[in-house]
Scaffold this active site. Structure first.
Site, mmCIF file in Angstrom:
data_model
loop_
_atom_site.group_PDB
_atom_site.id
_atom_site.type_symbol
_atom_site.label_atom_id
_atom_site.label_comp_id
_atom_site.label_asym_id
_atom_site.label_seq_id
_atom_site.Cartn_x
_atom_site.Cartn_y
_atom_site.Cartn_z
ATOM 1 N N LYS A 10 0.835 -1.208 0.000
ATOM 2 C CA LYS A 10 0.000 0.000 0.000
ATOM 3 C C LYS A 10 0.867 1.255 0.000
ATOM 4 C CE LYS A 10 -3.520 2.737 0.276
ATOM 5 N NZ LYS A 10 -4.482 2.767 1.379
ATOM 6 N N LEU A 11 1.993 1.235 0.688
ATOM 7 C CA LEU A 11 2.879 2.402 0.679
ATOM 8 C C LEU A 11 3.492 2.607 -0.700
ATOM 9 C CD1 LEU A 11 4.665 2.212 4.151
ATOM 10 C CD2 LEU A 11 2.600 3.464 3.500
#
Length: 290
Positions: A167-168
């Site tokens: 997700k980052l």
């Protein structure tokens, strides 16, 4: 068989839309909303009450601190969890936080996926989120019916903590790309190009994603309704830079975007992160054209 009861811990803009889609699909839904909005969903008084009442618990909180607050203490979720429960952590948190949560799940015996979503409120509204999940195959299979309601695609990133890291990556690309677009707009305006020509051209070319074309429309209209608040994007960029430093990743472009979004966050914390375009336009608004 009746559908399992879904319990939300954190019920802001994204969670409310996920909850609405789950209700439409026949799932009973309850929620705990310490600061988020409320709809017709039945509200319970604490994370512990959610953990006791629901079969599947969806965490959707803004940061590591909020997640820890919801988990620990007399009224925290851990006090009400039993081994038959399933938790989907859709929050965007640090890799360290995701790893610590996975250790708690192993200690207490409940099932857990780190399951952050890619998408903003429009995708949450239509059930078109991309769900990133980290955890065991069997737990992913168990969660799939719920994931299929709130998202259009599930990507199994790997073992526990993998989705938090992925997700980052996704949000880093989003933030850095928006910063580059804002820089391009800034140059075009400073160089004396017609404002609408700049914005409309970028909304037509293939090198700009559909997501960022929405952001350009906001910039053109000088209106930034909060699909993804600047405060959350700035937080995510900070998580990425911190995580990258720990593994020795070279990310100078994302570091610049982190600083730009931190600056924008001073004035536009609760507006959409595309407000960076407006902030950078303002920086050249009074420059003479040559």
């Amino acid at each position: 068989m009746s559908s399992p009861k879904i319990g939300f811990i954190g019920y802001g803009a994204m969670a409310q839309r996920m909850g609405a889609n789950l209700r439409k699909a026949g799932y009973p839904v309850v929620a705990f909303a310490p600061s988020g909005g409320k709809d017709e969903t039945e509200m319970l008084p604490s994370p512990r009450a959610i953990a006791e009442a629901a079969d599947v618990i969806i965490l959707c909180v803004p940061n590591d601190a909020a997640e820890n607050q919801s988990l620990h203490g007399e009224n925290g979720a851990l006090a009400g969890l039993t081994p038959d429960k399933l938790i989907l952590d859709t929050s965007t948190v640090s890799p360290d936080q995701a790893d610590a949560f996975a250790r708690l799940a192993a200690e207490h015996g409940f099932s857990l996926l780190d399951a952050p979503m890619s998408g903003s409120t429009p995708e949450a509204e239509t059930g078109d989120l991309v769900m990133l999940v980290g955890g065991d195959d069997a737990v992913v299979k168990r969660a799939q019916p719920v994931l299929d309601v709130i998202g259009k695609l599930t990507i199994h990133a790997g073992p526990a903590g993998s989705a938090a890291r992925l997700k980052l990556v996704v949000n880093g690309v989003m933030g850095a790309t928006l910063n580059i677009i804002a820089e391009g707009v800034t140059y075009g305006l400073a160089a004396g190009l017609d404002r609408d020509v700049v914005f409309e051209t970028l909304q037509q070319v293939a090198v700009v994603s559909p997501h960022h074309k929405r952001k350009l429309k906001m910039g053109q209209n000088r209106e930034f309704p909060s699909q993804f608040p600047t405060r959350l994007m700035s937080k995510d960029m900070g998580l990425l830079l911190d995580a990258g430093r720990k593994v020795g990743a070279f990310m100078p472009g994302m570091a610049v975007a982190d600083q730009a979004l931190a600056l924008s966050n001073r004035q536009h914390a609760n507006e959409d992160y595309s407000a960076l375009i407006g902030a950078m336009e303002h920086s050249v608004a009074n420059l003479p054209h040559k």
